[in-house]
Write an enzyme that holds these catalytic residues in place. Structure first.
Site, PDB file in Angstrom:
ATOM      1  N   ARG A   7       0.800  -1.115  -0.132  1.00 46.33           N
ATOM      2  CA  ARG A   7       0.194   0.103  -0.103  1.00 46.33           C
ATOM      3  C   ARG A   7       0.906   1.345   0.149  1.00 46.33           C
ATOM      4  NH1 ARG A   7      -4.966  -1.707   4.021  1.00 46.33           N
ATOM      5  NH2 ARG A   7      -6.387  -2.356   2.366  1.00 46.33           N
TER       6      ARG A   7
ATOM      7  N   LYS B 138     -13.533 -12.414   6.618  1.00 50.72           N
ATOM      8  CA  LYS B 138     -14.842 -11.438   7.153  1.00 50.72           C
ATOM      9  C   LYS B 138     -15.831 -11.835   6.429  1.00 50.72           C
ATOM     10  CE  LYS B 138     -11.564  -7.658   7.095  1.00 50.72           C
ATOM     11  NZ  LYS B 138     -11.088  -6.608   6.433  1.00 50.72           N
TER      12      LYS B 138
ATOM     13  N   GLY C 278      -6.710  -6.450   1.097  1.00 55.48           N
ATOM     14  CA  GLY C 278      -5.672  -6.452   1.708  1.00 55.48           C
ATOM     15  C   GLY C 278      -4.638  -7.896   1.968  1.00 55.48           C
TER      16      GLY C 278
ATOM     17  N   GLY D 107     -12.691  -3.804   1.034  1.00 54.98           N
ATOM     18  CA  GLY D 107     -13.979  -3.455   1.474  1.00 54.98           C
ATOM     19  C   GLY D 107     -14.564  -2.483   0.421  1.00 54.98           C
TER      20      GLY D 107
HETATM   21  P1  ADP Z   1      -8.964  -9.770   2.548  1.00 55.56           P
HETATM   22  O1  ADP Z   1      -8.216  -8.959   3.390  1.00 55.56           O
HETATM   23  O2  ADP Z   1      -8.152 -10.143   1.206  1.00 55.56           O
HETATM   24  O3  ADP Z   1     -10.141  -9.291   2.065  1.00 55.56           O
HETATM   25  P2  ADP Z   1      -9.990 -11.003   4.780  1.00 55.56           P
HETATM   26  O4  ADP Z   1      -9.632 -10.099   5.451  1.00 55.56           O
HETATM   27  O5  ADP Z   1     -11.375 -11.387   4.693  1.00 55.56           O
HETATM   28  O6  ADP Z   1      -9.456 -11.081   3.157  1.00 55.56           O
HETATM   29  O7  ADP Z   1      -9.530 -12.610   5.430  1.00 55.56           O
HETATM   30  C1  ADP Z   1      -7.921 -12.807   5.430  1.00 55.56           C
HETATM   31  C2  ADP Z   1      -7.602 -13.765   6.456  1.00 55.56           C
HETATM   32  O8  ADP Z   1      -8.618 -14.857   6.399  1.00 55.56           O
HETATM   33  C3  ADP Z   1      -6.348 -14.468   6.428  1.00 55.56           C
HETATM   34  O9  ADP Z   1      -5.468 -13.829   7.457  1.00 55.56           O
HETATM   35  C4  ADP Z   1      -6.457 -16.056   6.596  1.00 55.56           C
HETATM   36  O10 ADP Z   1      -5.611 -16.460   7.608  1.00 55.56           O
HETATM   37  C5  ADP Z   1      -8.036 -16.155   6.900  1.00 55.56           C
HETATM   38  N1  ADP Z   1      -8.590 -17.192   6.721  1.00 55.56           N
HETATM   39  C6  ADP Z   1      -8.594 -17.759   5.520  1.00 55.56           C
HETATM   40  N2  ADP Z   1      -9.344 -19.048   5.508  1.00 55.56           N
HETATM   41  C7  ADP Z   1      -9.457 -19.123   6.919  1.00 55.56           C
HETATM   42  C8  ADP Z   1     -10.200 -20.073   7.575  1.00 55.56           C
HETATM   43  N3  ADP Z   1     -10.501 -21.444   6.986  1.00 55.56           N
HETATM   44  N4  ADP Z   1     -10.336 -20.157   8.963  1.00 55.56           N
HETATM   45  C9  ADP Z   1      -9.980 -18.972   9.605  1.00 55.56           C
HETATM   46  N5  ADP Z   1      -9.511 -17.935   9.021  1.00 55.56           N
HETATM   47  C10 ADP Z   1      -9.215 -18.191   7.544  1.00 55.56           C
HETATM   48 MG    MG Z   2      -8.112  -8.530   5.492  1.00 54.88          MG
END
Ligand code: ADP
Ligand code: MG
Length: 405
Positions: A41, A206, A362, A386
């Site tokens: 970023r 999330k 992110g 988001g």
């Molecule tokens: P992004 O930032 O790409 O939008 P999120 O913030 O929603 O993604 O989620 C990212 C996190 O989700 C990572 O830190 C990863 O470890 C976690 N994650 C992925 N799969 C699982 C799972 N099965 N159980 C718990 N956490 C998970």
């Molecule tokens: Mg995230």
């Protein structure tokens, strides 16, 4: 000077407040110093800052870092990030130890044409995120006093009605930065007549934040692949045991609704058929003990931490024959190598697509870099999770709408 900032007039000597998104993951060490684990970023923020500096503006960068509770907290200081920005820009970057206080004022007063300064974390003031328009407005007044004009370049926050994103644009002549402009241009391509097949891959943790996008995509995408922590709410909605996996109980009915609507609208929702489980969430103290089980047979004490190898292969082949792919959210807990294979397979498949591929979020962007992929192998890596989802949902983003008024 580039036409992007024409609306701001001649920039030389002007104080330009730039809202960037410098919210990077930091590792804090015992001796108190911290290192940036992924500076994506910060790098994405450089072009706009450099362009303004080269035009002779006095650049004042404002950003948040993490989620402090409206008061200063040393671990959320932007100081190490300001240093990194200086390295990337190849010039000294001044740092103000407050956001609108005496240090900010003094730092801004000392700026010469072309200089760059970073203000301390804007979320150290409760005015930044207040839901009260007057409280936010009063804080925005103070921010606006530091500058002659405003450039909005923090794509990760344009979906937030916050003082440094929204209210300050009501108070100063404003323009969109390069990053925000590029992000919007690419993401709008996904919503306006995407080339088909259009495949969306969703994962991450999330869950409830991301369910809204499914609602919208049921009418747009051809296939929806679900991985990551989101899987278990879907599996549970189908009546499966998910053990101690991430589960959002209150979303079960919503998810059942999506499953039946998907069938009616001809969108295929693809769920993993096998899952990598362990008995503990990964931590530094314990060697992971991953094992693969069928998606319908997660043991009651197991935690699902990645999609299994069969699912990874199936997802990859669904992706590679698409012409447009949007991916948000890692397929598993990729931070631990034992649970990174699903995410790696999806990332690899995106690099093989003959068409537009967009990575949003992110952690997804960090995963791509951590797993060693060349960023250039993807059509676009969005800096905003988001914000990119809300754009896809067709929502109006306050931080964009305020610029387009
Ligand atoms: P992004 O930032 O790409 O939008 P999120 O913030 O929603 O993604 O989620 C990212 C996190 O989700 C990572 O830190 C990863 O470890 C976690 N994650 C992925 N799969 C699982 C799972 N099965 N159980 C718990 N956490 C998970
Ligand atoms: Mg995230």
């Amino acid at each position: 000077m580039a036409s992007r900032f024409e609306s701001l007039g001649e920039l030389r000597g002007k104080r330009v407040l730039v809202r960037s998104d410098l919210n990077v993951p930091l590792d804090r060490h015992e001796d108190g110093h911290s290192t940036i684990t992924d500076d994506g970023r910060v790098r994405a923020s450089v072009p706009t800052i450099r362009e303004l500096s080269e035009a002779g503006a006095r650049v004042i960068v404002v950003s948040h870092l993490g989620r402090p509770k409206g008061e200063p907290e040393a671990r959320y200081s932007l100081e190490p990030v300001a240093r990194r920005l200086g390295e990337l820009l190849g010039q000294h970057v001044a740092f103000a130890s407050d956001t609108i206080g005496p240090s900010a004022q003094k730092t801004v007063d000392a700026l010469q044409d072309g200089d760059v300064a970073v203000l301390e974390n804007v979320r150290f003031d409760p005015g930044e995120t207040s839901k009260d328009d007057d409280v936010r407005g009063a804080f925005a007044d103070q921010l606006a006093q530091l500058a002659d004009c405003f450039v909005s370049d923090g794509f990760g926050v344009v979906h937030r009605k916050q003082a440094s994103v929204y209210d300050v644009a009501l108070r100063l002549p404003h323009a969109m930065g390069q990053l925000v402009a590029t992000e919007i241009e690419v993401l709008r391509k996904l919503t306006v007549d995407p080339e088909r097949p259009f495949v969306v891959v969703l994962g991450g943790s999330k869950v409830s934040d991301k369910l809204g996008v499914i609602d919208h995509l049921l009418g747009k995408a051809d296939r929806l692949l679900i991985g990551g922590g989101m899987v278990f709410t879907f599996l549970a909605a189908q009546g499966h045991e998910v053990g101690r996996s991430l589960l959002e109980d209150d979303q079960l009915d919503t998810v059942r609704g999506y499953l039946s609507r998907a069938e009616e609208s001809g969108v295929r929702i693809v769920l993993p058929t096998d899952i990598v489980v362990d008995n503990e969430f990964p931590s530094g103290d314990r060697e992971p003990q991953p094992r693969v089980v069928p998606a319908g047979e997660i043991p009651s004490d197991g935690l699902g931490l990645d999609i299994g190898p069969d699912s990874a292969r199936a997802f990859a082949s669904e992706i590679t024959d698409a012409r447009t792919v949007f991916w948000n959210g890692p397929m598993g807990v990729f931070e631990t190598p034992a649970f990174a294979d699903g995410t790696r397979a999806v990332a690899q498949a995106l690099t093989e697509v003959d068409g537009l591929t967009v990575v949003g979020g992110g952690d997804s962007a960090a995963a791509v870099r951590k797993l060693g992929f060349d960023e250039g192998a993807f059509g676009h890596i969005s800096t905003g999770g988001g914000a990119s989802l809300e754009l896809l949902e067709g929502k109006e983003l306050p931080g964009i709408a305020v610029l387009e008024r």
